[in-house]
Structure formats: structure tokens, C-alpha cells
Design a protein around this motif. Sequence first.
Motif, PDB file in Angstrom:
ATOM      1  N   GLU A  27       7.748  -4.380  21.748  1.00 13.74           N
ATOM      2  CA  GLU A  27       7.085  -3.219  22.470  1.00 13.74           C
ATOM      3  C   GLU A  27       6.389  -2.450  20.723  1.00 13.74           C
ATOM      4  O   GLU A  27       7.245  -3.060  19.837  1.00 13.74           O
ATOM      5  CB  GLU A  27       8.723  -3.048  21.900  1.00 13.74           C
ATOM      6  N   ASN A  28       5.659  -1.489  21.053  1.00 13.63           N
ATOM      7  CA  ASN A  28       4.812  -1.463  19.906  1.00 13.63           C
ATOM      8  C   ASN A  28       5.846  -1.010  18.900  1.00 13.63           C
ATOM      9  O   ASN A  28       6.555   0.366  19.250  1.00 13.63           O
ATOM     10  CB  ASN A  28       3.438  -0.228  20.372  1.00 13.63           C
ATOM     11  N   ARG A  29       5.248  -0.701  17.652  1.00 12.61           N
ATOM     12  CA  ARG A  29       5.470   0.068  16.589  1.00 12.61           C
ATOM     13  C   ARG A  29       7.196  -0.654  16.188  1.00 12.61           C
ATOM     14  O   ARG A  29       7.878   0.263  15.529  1.00 12.61           O
ATOM     15  CB  ARG A  29       5.806   1.447  16.955  1.00 12.61           C
ATOM     16  N   PHE A  30       7.686  -1.577  17.045  1.00 18.55           N
ATOM     17  CA  PHE A  30       8.638  -2.331  16.720  1.00 18.55           C
ATOM     18  C   PHE A  30       8.648  -3.598  16.091  1.00 18.55           C
ATOM     19  O   PHE A  30       7.863  -4.288  16.244  1.00 18.55           O
ATOM     20  CB  PHE A  30       9.752  -2.423  17.671  1.00 18.55           C
ATOM     21  N   GLU A  31       9.436  -3.604  14.276  1.00 18.95           N
ATOM     22  CA  GLU A  31       9.684  -5.188  14.187  1.00 18.95           C
ATOM     23  C   GLU A  31      11.172  -5.928  13.917  1.00 18.95           C
ATOM     24  O   GLU A  31      11.361  -4.927  14.112  1.00 18.95           O
ATOM     25  CB  GLU A  31       9.082  -5.228  12.329  1.00 18.95           C
ATOM     26  N   ALA A  32      11.291  -7.079  14.419  1.00 19.38           N
ATOM     27  CA  ALA A  32      12.089  -7.970  14.086  1.00 19.38           C
ATOM     28  C   ALA A  32      12.050  -8.979  13.698  1.00 19.38           C
ATOM     29  O   ALA A  32      10.936  -9.648  13.551  1.00 19.38           O
ATOM     30  CB  ALA A  32      12.779  -7.899  15.425  1.00 19.38           C
ATOM     31  N   ASN A  33      12.747  -9.519  12.860  1.00 18.52           N
ATOM     32  CA  ASN A  33      13.462 -10.887  12.195  1.00 18.52           C
ATOM     33  C   ASN A  33      14.578 -11.284  12.607  1.00 18.52           C
ATOM     34  O   ASN A  33      15.564 -10.341  12.220  1.00 18.52           O
ATOM     35  CB  ASN A  33      13.098 -10.805  10.727  1.00 18.52           C
ATOM     36  N   VAL A  34      14.327 -12.159  13.527  1.00 19.26           N
ATOM     37  CA  VAL A  34      15.835 -13.251  13.880  1.00 19.26           C
ATOM     38  C   VAL A  34      16.194 -14.486  13.401  1.00 19.26           C
ATOM     39  O   VAL A  34      15.896 -14.956  12.243  1.00 19.26           O
ATOM     40  CB  VAL A  34      15.069 -13.608  14.765  1.00 19.26           C
ATOM     41  N   ASP A  35      17.457 -13.876  12.820  1.00 21.86           N
ATOM     42  CA  ASP A  35      18.252 -15.438  11.773  1.00 21.86           C
ATOM     43  C   ASP A  35      19.453 -15.603  12.506  1.00 21.86           C
ATOM     44  O   ASP A  35      20.165 -14.850  13.936  1.00 21.86           O
ATOM     45  CB  ASP A  35      18.916 -14.253  10.144  1.00 21.86           C
TER      46      ASP A  35
END
Length: 683
Positions: free
Chosen positions: A316-324
Amino acid sequence: AVVFGTDNVSLVTFIHAHGSAFTQGNDRCDKELERYNLKEYYWKEIARKYGYNSNDPSIYDFLLEIFNNNFILGKKTGIARESGLLISIWKNTLPYRECFSKISNKIAGDSGIEASLAQTSIDSIIGDELFELTDMKIIHDLVRMVTEESISGEKLQKYIKQRENKFWYEDYRYIYSAISYASEMIELIRRYPNQVYDSFNAGVDDYAKRLYLIDHLYRKFIWSHRKTLQNKILSALASKVEKVYANDWLLTFNNNWQKVIDSLDIWPLANYKSQQHFYYLNVLPSVSKGQRLFVIISDAFRYECGVELGKLILGENRFEANVDYCVSLVPSYTQLGMAALLPHTLLSFQSQSGMVLADGMSTLGALARAKILEQKAGVKATAINAEDLMKMNSATEGRDFVKKYELIYIYHNRIDKVGDDKTSEDKVFEAVEEELLFLRDLLKKITAMNGNTMIITSDHGFLYQHQPLDDSDFSMADYSGEIWKENRRFVIGKQLKGDNKTKHFSQQDTNLNAELLLPKSINRLRIKGAGSRFIHGGATLQELMIPVIKVTKKRQDTIAQVDVDIIQATDRITTNILAVSFIQNQNVSDTMMPRTLRTAIYAGDGELLSDIFNYTFNIEEESTRLREVKHRFQLSSKASGIYKNQRVKLVLQDPVEGSNKWKHYKEFYFTLNISFTSDFDEL
């Protein structure tokens, strides 16, 4: 054009309209040709352009000829190569696509195509898209080979990629997906046949890095299989998948993992990834900086689901996600997991029940959790159910609600609700797919309310086996004591005594005011009335591992589509075949999206001069050489006739989202210098 009812004055369009009328049992076109004395002229034009000659011409006889002549295994009957363009354009002309399907299936039945396909190999027909039977034959062979483990995953993916943009692919996409997931799952299990760990942390880290993918692929296979609405063609493969997953993965892996659990003196609460530290490690740092934070808790949203959601968000544009990840407490069930995610000093069970208290306060339901947040968070905080938030108008009611708080916990219960009901537990993977989309939409809803920082997590994971279980999967454990709560995967109480089929945890082991018994590995306790395929509460990594996804909304674009060019060694076209090499300039990644293109050669006046090539450029290889895609465009006779020596262009078009239309992407120019020898058909 009046006779055939078309807007376009073109012989190709007339033939498509004629074929369409035939499939509907309508002979109006034939009668109108007779009525206006155009029959002889019409069939002479077809003979001139396509080499079809008959004393008694008919549209079906003509179509039989061109289909058989263009079929990879068909007999060449002298029909001109131009007929291939007729078929290519037909498949890509929206009003006549359904007609093409009908005529193709009729011709397949009348021409004995099934018998021809039965004796051939995948390699000889992989490029054909004239007949639906070709896909059925390819699928039949792929299912057999994956079931027998006689094909590599790499080769299988190449076959499926070659079918991806063919005419019938959409009708069979879920079957192809199911085959792909099954192949990858089996290959991974064979690669890691007997994982053994010397510590709790080693197992947790390894599962988070790579082995979660096995459970993910199993889920995607089951979901794809159910979407096909087909049982017979995939039955052998489904049995294979269930056997390999249950015996060679779940049982073997968790029997080995149980040795780690058995070696524990206490539950590893001190581990910084423990769920009990969630608030102080993930929530407090944000709110203490004055950032408004939304914490979304999806019941039973296990780790592998979180990894998929992370990729979905990055798309999705303009979303950042980091998975832990973090590791849930035991028993890994809703009340304890939900309580652990709240700010607290001490968790305990309400005497003689399974209700969990946080510092003596009830944690049952959103209102009780809101009360704890108000008192313990140190900032203005509340809790709300996701459905209630989604009902709010974002610009008015939603923004007014959000302004009041610095911390908002949002709860949603779809997966656990479906899975914990034995009448609906077989639909739990559908519930996961729905939850993935719901959570994505919930994030967008929050950003519309001026929210920019979000964390998504869960209370616990789950184990699921789609096939009904055998008696051997249930533990004959002998246990006794003062039982406060029990289900398939745990017993809570006091003075509990078990046997060698259960693992005992004392109050000191878990820092709780009760003792626990957990059945070992993936065994279930025999509890009357409870579901048995969807379970949680135990100490397998599938139940313990939960995602922690940190999401931020950015002001700048975060995604782009891959760029596609061609290698243009010359700008002259000298034969009726133009070989074009397309280059995908970047490899597909989390933030670099695939690009689907429709490509063809057009004259300056817009006349289509070639077949149409559709392709999705989604190659992940980093090597530029491996991102090259070749196609041989066949040009019509007009290219060496009325358009000879003219400038033409290879046009690349992008799909217009939400429609059947295409928009301009790029174009490359050529000059037609086709030799007179190209006017001769190959013999």
C-alpha cells in the motif's frame, strides 16, 4: 458492418461477430449475407486473406480449419499464418471473449483434442491457449508430479508462469495456486526434515526466520483448494499435503520441540520477546514521546499471518511496516494473552476460574481493558472494538474520538470466533483471509482519522489440521487435582498431577497463582463438546508465536512499479515475425510492485498489425539477465502491404485500475521493410 451489427469495418471483426452469432444458434448473419447478395463476396475475402476454400463454406467449418491449423498438435491444412492473428485478437476483444470460449470448447469436442492431448507431454503444449482442455491436461500432469515428488519447485514455477497470462488461466488460477503452494510446502519440509534445538531462543528465532513459512504454505494450500470448488482433481494432492504436513512436519517438529519444553525449569518470562513485556517494550516508548499510538489486537492472529499482513501493508502506498514477533504466555489462550498485552505488574487467575486479573482488575472485555488503560497507561488511553471504530465517519465522529486520546487499544475477534466453534472451525482459513483485508482497511480508516502510528499484534496463535483427526491424535493423559479450567490444550488449577503425556508447570514456573498441565507436542485432551482441528493453549511454536507489526503512514510515496523496456538492436522490421526482448529493469520486492502490460504493434493510423502479448512482469531475480522476457510478434499481411515502408510503433499499455480499459505506458518505433518473400506461407 450493417449485416454483422458492428461499429468497426473490418473482416476480422465480421468473423468474430459471425462466430458469436453461431454460438448463440443465430443464423441471422447468414440470411442477411444472402439477402444483400454479399455471401459470395464475403467468402472470397476470407479465401483471399486466410486461404480457406470450400464448395459449401460455413463459419463453423472455417473456424474448425483455423483452430486445427493453429493448434500446436493440429494438422496444417494450408490455412494462412494470418489466421493466428485472427485468434489472438479474438481472445483479447472483450465483447467476443465468451463466444471464443464456447466455440473453442465445441471444436475441442468435435476434433478429438482430448485424445491428442492425452498422449503428449507438458513441454509440447505449454504455450498453447486455444483449448481449455490444454489447461486441464497440464493441471492433471502437474498434480501427479507434485504428488509423486517428481518435479522440482523451480520447474513447476516456470510452467505456471508460462500459463499465467493465457486465456484460460483465470478459470483455473486457484488450482494452479494450490499446486504451487503444495509443491513449495513439501519441498521445504523435505529440506528441514528433523529440526532439533538446544535452547528455547534458538527454536523461536529459527521459526521466525524461516520455518513459519511451512505453516503459511499449508494454510494457503487449504484456502486455495477450497476456493477451486474442485475435489476430484486435487484429491490425491490434498491427501499428500495432509499426510506430509501432519506427520513429517507438525508431529516430527513438535515432538522435537517438546524436548526443549520438557527441559525448561521455568517458563522463559525473562526473555525480552516475552508477551508480558509487550507494553513496556513497544507501547511505552511511543506514547512517552508524545506520539498518538493505535494498538490493534486481532484474536488468534498467529505469526505467519502477520508476516503476510506485513507484505500486504508494504504494498500500500505511503505505508511502512516492520514485522517482529513476541512469545505468548502459557496457556496460550485469549484471556491470558489479552491481559498480558495491557500495562500491568502482576497477572493472576481469579480464584477457581479461568478469568485473568491484571493487578487485581478484571481484563474481560473492552470496557474492563479500557479501565485498566485509563489507570495504568500514564497517558489518556481507552479501548474500543474494531467494528465500532469502523462504523464512525472518519472526518467527523472518528477524528473527534481520536483527539481525546494518546493511546487507543482496538480489539477484533474473527479468527478465534470462527475457529473455536466446532461447527465452523473448518472455515478458519477463510476467516484469516478476511481478517487480512479487514486489518488493512482498518489501518486506512485510522489514517483517515489522522492516525499515523500503529502496532498490530495478537493474544495467541493456533494449530489447525484440515482433515478430521484420528483417535491417535487425542491424548489418553491421566490427570487429577482441583481443576479451574480445561480445554483440548491445557488444564489450569491447583494440586494438579499429570503423567508422562503432559508437562506440568508450578505456580513458580509461570509466575501465576495456579498450576498448569499442557499435553505434549500436538496432542489434544479428550474434552467433551470441544472442537479438535483448531486448537490453542499449548506450547507449540504455532500457538506461541505472535506478530508485532509496527506501521507508520508516510507523506512520501513508498512503492513503485517495476519499469519495463525493450532491447532494440534495430528499428527496422524485415520479416513478418518480430522478436522482441523485454527487460524488467528492477526486481520485484516488498516496495517494488509487478507491472502487467498489454503489448502489440500498431500502424500510425491506429490499425492493429500484430498479435497481442499480455504479460505480468513480476520477476524477483536480482540478475538483469534473468529478468529478460522474449516474445515473437506475428505481423499481419497489411504490414507488408498497404503499410509497407511506413513507421509503426510497439505500444506498451498499463491496465486502468477498476476497469477493462488500458492506458499508454511506452512506445517504440520501427520502420516496415518487409521483404516480398514474407508474402509466401511456410510449407
